[in-house]
Design a protein around this motif. Structure first.
Motif, PDB file in Angstrom:
ATOM      1  N   ALA A  53     -30.468 -13.834  11.328  1.00  0.00           N
ATOM      2  CA  ALA A  53     -30.584 -12.856  10.328  1.00  0.00           C
ATOM      3  C   ALA A  53     -31.906 -12.356   9.959  1.00  0.00           C
ATOM      4  N   GLY A  56     -34.607 -15.215   9.953  1.00  0.00           N
ATOM      5  CA  GLY A  56     -34.472 -16.194  10.751  1.00  0.00           C
ATOM      6  C   GLY A  56     -35.452 -15.844  11.954  1.00  0.00           C
ATOM      7  N   LYS A  70     -37.881 -30.257   8.805  1.00  0.00           N
ATOM      8  CA  LYS A  70     -36.874 -29.379   8.757  1.00  0.00           C
ATOM      9  C   LYS A  70     -36.264 -29.223  10.253  1.00  0.00           C
ATOM     10  N   TRP A  73     -32.439 -23.559  11.884  1.00  0.00           N
ATOM     11  CA  TRP A  73     -31.602 -23.125  10.669  1.00  0.00           C
ATOM     12  C   TRP A  73     -30.089 -23.209  10.920  1.00  0.00           C
ATOM     13  N   ARG A 222     -38.767 -10.379  -1.478  1.00  0.00           N
ATOM     14  CA  ARG A 222     -37.824 -11.606  -1.133  1.00  0.00           C
ATOM     15  C   ARG A 222     -36.764 -12.099  -2.269  1.00  0.00           C
ATOM     16  N   ARG A 238     -25.701 -24.494 -10.589  1.00  0.00           N
ATOM     17  CA  ARG A 238     -26.947 -25.218 -10.094  1.00  0.00           C
ATOM     18  C   ARG A 238     -28.076 -25.059 -11.419  1.00  0.00           C
ATOM     19  N   GLN A 250     -35.301 -22.647 -14.944  1.00  0.00           N
ATOM     20  CA  GLN A 250     -35.210 -23.061 -13.667  1.00  0.00           C
ATOM     21  C   GLN A 250     -34.855 -22.206 -12.576  1.00  0.00           C
ATOM     22  N   TYR A 254     -36.918 -21.094  -9.244  1.00  0.00           N
ATOM     23  CA  TYR A 254     -36.556 -21.186  -7.977  1.00  0.00           C
ATOM     24  C   TYR A 254     -36.828 -19.827  -7.279  1.00  0.00           C
ATOM     25  N   HIS A 257     -40.296 -19.846  -6.220  1.00  0.00           N
ATOM     26  CA  HIS A 257     -40.595 -20.598  -5.120  1.00  0.00           C
ATOM     27  C   HIS A 257     -40.275 -20.215  -3.990  1.00  0.00           C
ATOM     28  N   HIS A 258     -39.053 -19.358  -3.931  1.00  0.00           N
ATOM     29  CA  HIS A 258     -38.641 -18.723  -2.446  1.00  0.00           C
ATOM     30  C   HIS A 258     -39.629 -17.595  -2.373  1.00  0.00           C
ATOM     31  N   ARG A 265     -44.367 -17.669   6.084  1.00  0.00           N
ATOM     32  CA  ARG A 265     -43.439 -17.558   7.076  1.00  0.00           C
ATOM     33  C   ARG A 265     -43.372 -16.336   7.482  1.00  0.00           C
ATOM     34  N   ASP A 343     -25.308 -16.383   1.480  1.00  0.00           N
ATOM     35  CA  ASP A 343     -25.817 -17.300   2.477  1.00  0.00           C
ATOM     36  C   ASP A 343     -24.888 -18.625   2.609  1.00  0.00           C
ATOM     37  N   LEU A 346     -25.148 -20.121   6.021  1.00  0.00           N
ATOM     38  CA  LEU A 346     -26.138 -21.042   6.637  1.00  0.00           C
ATOM     39  C   LEU A 346     -26.124 -22.417   5.978  1.00  0.00           C
TER      40      LEU A 346
HETATM   41  C1  ACO Z   1     -29.643 -16.634   9.928  1.00  0.00           C
HETATM   42  C2  ACO Z   1     -30.864 -16.981   9.748  1.00  0.00           C
HETATM   43  O1  ACO Z   1     -31.725 -16.831  10.628  1.00  0.00           O
HETATM   44  S1  ACO Z   1     -31.590 -17.064   8.367  1.00  0.00           S
HETATM   45  C3  ACO Z   1     -32.872 -18.406   8.528  1.00  0.00           C
HETATM   46  C4  ACO Z   1     -33.024 -19.283   7.412  1.00  0.00           C
HETATM   47  N1  ACO Z   1     -33.343 -18.985   6.205  1.00  0.00           N
HETATM   48  C5  ACO Z   1     -34.414 -19.415   5.869  1.00  0.00           C
HETATM   49  O2  ACO Z   1     -34.844 -20.764   6.156  1.00  0.00           O
HETATM   50  C6  ACO Z   1     -34.682 -18.763   4.633  1.00  0.00           C
HETATM   51  C7  ACO Z   1     -35.194 -19.647   3.470  1.00  0.00           C
HETATM   52  N2  ACO Z   1     -34.012 -20.781   3.013  1.00  0.00           N
HETATM   53  C8  ACO Z   1     -33.198 -20.214   2.395  1.00  0.00           C
HETATM   54  O3  ACO Z   1     -32.858 -19.206   2.176  1.00  0.00           O
HETATM   55  C9  ACO Z   1     -32.211 -21.286   1.944  1.00  0.00           C
HETATM   56  O4  ACO Z   1     -32.811 -22.524   1.960  1.00  0.00           O
HETATM   57  C10 ACO Z   1     -31.074 -21.425   2.910  1.00  0.00           C
HETATM   58  C11 ACO Z   1     -30.073 -20.338   2.571  1.00  0.00           C
HETATM   59  C12 ACO Z   1     -31.351 -21.793   4.212  1.00  0.00           C
HETATM   60  C13 ACO Z   1     -30.181 -22.796   2.534  1.00  0.00           C
HETATM   61  O5  ACO Z   1     -29.837 -22.834   1.222  1.00  0.00           O
HETATM   62  P1  ACO Z   1     -29.886 -23.913   0.188  1.00  0.00           P
HETATM   63  O6  ACO Z   1     -29.510 -25.216   1.084  1.00  0.00           O
HETATM   64  O7  ACO Z   1     -29.070 -23.540  -0.882  1.00  0.00           O
HETATM   65  O8  ACO Z   1     -31.377 -24.260  -0.148  1.00  0.00           O
HETATM   66  P2  ACO Z   1     -32.318 -23.552  -1.484  1.00  0.00           P
HETATM   67  O9  ACO Z   1     -31.651 -22.181  -1.690  1.00  0.00           O
HETATM   68  O10 ACO Z   1     -31.827 -24.491  -2.620  1.00  0.00           O
HETATM   69  O11 ACO Z   1     -33.399 -23.566  -1.134  1.00  0.00           O
HETATM   70  C14 ACO Z   1     -34.169 -24.783  -1.132  1.00  0.00           C
HETATM   71  C15 ACO Z   1     -35.568 -24.643  -1.782  1.00  0.00           C
HETATM   72  O12 ACO Z   1     -35.566 -24.358  -3.026  1.00  0.00           O
HETATM   73  C16 ACO Z   1     -36.332 -25.213  -3.710  1.00  0.00           C
HETATM   74  N3  ACO Z   1     -35.742 -25.323  -5.207  1.00  0.00           N
HETATM   75  C17 ACO Z   1     -34.490 -25.595  -5.524  1.00  0.00           C
HETATM   76  N4  ACO Z   1     -34.604 -25.681  -6.777  1.00  0.00           N
HETATM   77  C18 ACO Z   1     -35.625 -25.288  -7.323  1.00  0.00           C
HETATM   78  C19 ACO Z   1     -35.912 -25.229  -8.676  1.00  0.00           C
HETATM   79  N5  ACO Z   1     -35.410 -25.390  -9.760  1.00  0.00           N
HETATM   80  N6  ACO Z   1     -37.250 -24.736  -9.036  1.00  0.00           N
HETATM   81  C20 ACO Z   1     -38.408 -24.661  -7.720  1.00  0.00           C
HETATM   82  N7  ACO Z   1     -37.620 -24.645  -6.487  1.00  0.00           N
HETATM   83  C21 ACO Z   1     -36.335 -25.020  -6.160  1.00  0.00           C
HETATM   84  C22 ACO Z   1     -36.216 -26.521  -2.999  1.00  0.00           C
HETATM   85  O13 ACO Z   1     -37.323 -27.445  -3.165  1.00  0.00           O
HETATM   86  C23 ACO Z   1     -36.353 -25.980  -1.416  1.00  0.00           C
HETATM   87  O14 ACO Z   1     -37.598 -25.597  -1.390  1.00  0.00           O
HETATM   88  P3  ACO Z   1     -38.190 -25.759   0.286  1.00  0.00           P
HETATM   89  O15 ACO Z   1     -37.464 -24.881   1.077  1.00  0.00           O
HETATM   90  O16 ACO Z   1     -39.750 -25.187   0.272  1.00  0.00           O
HETATM   91  O17 ACO Z   1     -37.979 -27.331   0.734  1.00  0.00           O
END
Ligand code: ACO
Ligand code: HSE
Length: 374
Positions: A53, A56, A70, A73, A222, A238, A250, A254, A257-258, A265, A343, A346
């Motif tokens: 995606a 990714g 990690k 994906w 993003r 959540r 929160q 979140y 953070h993202h 990356r 999502d 994923l």
């Molecule tokens: C198909 C593809 O190729 S896409 C490739 C994969 N995509 C990615 O890797 C993109 C980035 N990641 C994401 O979008 C998501 O992690 C997903 C979709 C992969 C997984 O979703 P989820 O399991 O729900 O993860 P989530 O959305 O909770 O994200 C986790 C991160 O949020 C952080 N987080 C969660 N809650 C909070 C909060 N309240 N405050 C701050 N940070 C938070 C976690 O610490 C974690 O951080 P890290 O990723 O730096 O370790």
């Protein structure tokens, strides 16, 4: 024990590149980053092509080192004994053309100038990405695919594969994607594009040498994207209305953070080029009508929707399945029920996995019998 995998590169030099984008640009050099999990059988008939995606990369499964924080994906889906069992199938995943994770993209060095392509990178579309994947498979000696599978922009590529190279695969799996991008998605993408293009460091895309990157714009893009990948219910469950000790919600933390971690990356130019490629996504374009494009599809097609997906609502996916079957296609629709939103593909691997596994394993529909029936 994690499966240890290796990122590989196919480098094509000037004499070897024959790739011209639909916009008319011929590359002098091309690099494709890819990974392979499992082994091809002697006939190379067990290959599954995985398509990533928007954000990714080629790292769909396994770890590069045992102590990596990690895994890839889609590691829950792909691996020995997993839903796409690499004891049985050979899985290949590559980074898309225009990407920033090893395949030639705007941040790569342009051999004509010795500098990053930046905004001199040509306009690309989803078909260009697919045609570059075909070059990789040709080089690897793979002429048949058991399946192509992808979610979101990966699903758009899977569809283009099914239409562009219709006899090459037995099965096509399209998750959370439609045959043409909807205006609602284009509008969201416009917000992301505006965030980057209005960043003071954007400089028309020529920012690599200044040392000042359009980070504010990219992180805002993003964050906008992230909202569309989730759901109201998920955020409610959540985060509720909780705040951290500093008084920040929160859900705001979140987002922050993202937005920030994305900068580690991803490249802003790649984001812009890929959003524009997604905006142009329309499988009917080279064929004059959607009907003609759909008539080309020869593989069995599984379309998977997500009930809480606000950007690819199930109604469009069901409509696609119905239209494909009307022109003699062989398509089925399945739906994931999840609060995860877009999502989900994923995250909810144990919902997705069994559907994918049984579809890939099923015998392919007997096409000759089907033609007689029609
Ligand atoms: C198909 C593809 O190729 S896409 C490739 C994969 N995509 C990615 O890797 C993109 C980035 N990641 C994401 O979008 C998501 O992690 C997903 C979709 C992969 C997984 O979703 P989820 O399991 O729900 O993860 P989530 O959305 O909770 O994200 C986790 C991160 O949020 C952080 N987080 C969660 N809650 C909070 C909060 N309240 N405050 C701050 N940070 C938070 C976690 O610490 C974690 O951080 P890290 O990723 O730096 O370790
Ligand atoms: N969240 C995924 C899916 C987007 O469509 C990504 O970042 O690539």
């Amino acid at each position: 024990m994690p499966v240890i995998v290796e990122k590989k590169y196919l480098h094509l030099s000037k004499d070897e590149v024959t790739f011209t984008t639909e916009s008319g640009y011929t590359f002098d050099e091309l690099t494709i980053a890819y990974e392979v999990y499992g082994e091809p059988d002697i006939y190379k008939n067990n290959v599954v092509l995985v398509l990533h995606a928007l954000s990714g990369d080629s790292h769909a499964a396994g770890k590069y080192r045992e102590d990596d924080k990690k895994a890839g994906w889609w590691d829950g889906l792909i691996g020995p004994g997993k839903y796409i069992d690499t004891n049985e199938y050979c899985v290949i995943c590559s980074n898309v053309l225009g990407g920033c994770q090893g395949t030639t993209g705007p941040s790569s060095i342009n051999p004509r100038t010795g500098k990053p392509y930046a905004a001199d990178f040509p306009k690309i579309n989803i078909r260009d990405m697919v045609r570059v994947q075909k070059i990789l498979l040709d080089k690897l000696g793979i002429s048949h695919l058991r399946a192509v599978i992808g979610g979101s922009m990966g699903g758009m590529q899977a569809l283009e594969w099914a239409v562009t190279y219709p006899t090459m695969m037995d099965k096509t799996i399209v998750i959370a994607a439609t045959p043409a991008l909807s205006p609602f998605n284009i509008a969201f993408n416009y917000l992301g594009l505006s965030a980057i293009l209005n960043d003071p460091n954007w400089n028309g895309g020529y920012y690599y040498e200044s040392g000042l990157k359009p980070d504010k714009g990219l992180s805002l893009a993003r964050m906008i994207g992230m909202i569309t990948y989730k759901s109201d219910e998920l955020f409610d469950v959540r985060f509720g209305r909780e705040k951290d000790p500093s008084g920040m919600f929160q859900c705001e933390r979140y987002m922050e953070h993202h937005g920030q971690s994305f900068l580690q990356r991803f490249d802003a130019n790649t984001y812009v080029y890929i959003l524009r490629a997604m905006n142009e996504h329309d499988i009917s374009k080279p064929y004059g009508s959607m009907k003609r494009a759909l008539q080309r599809i020869d593989s069995d097609v599984l379309v998977i929707g997500i009930d809480t997906d606000i950007i690819y609502p199930p109604k469009y996916l069901k409509e696609f399945v119905s239209n494909l079957n009307k022109v003699g296609g062989c398509a089925v629709y399945k739906e994931l029920s999840s609060i995860q939103g877009h999502d989900s593909f994923l995250v909810d691997i144990d919902l997705l996995g069994p559907i994918v596994k049984s579809f890939i394993q099923q015998e392919q529909t007997n096409r000759e019998a089907k033609i007689v029936e029609l």
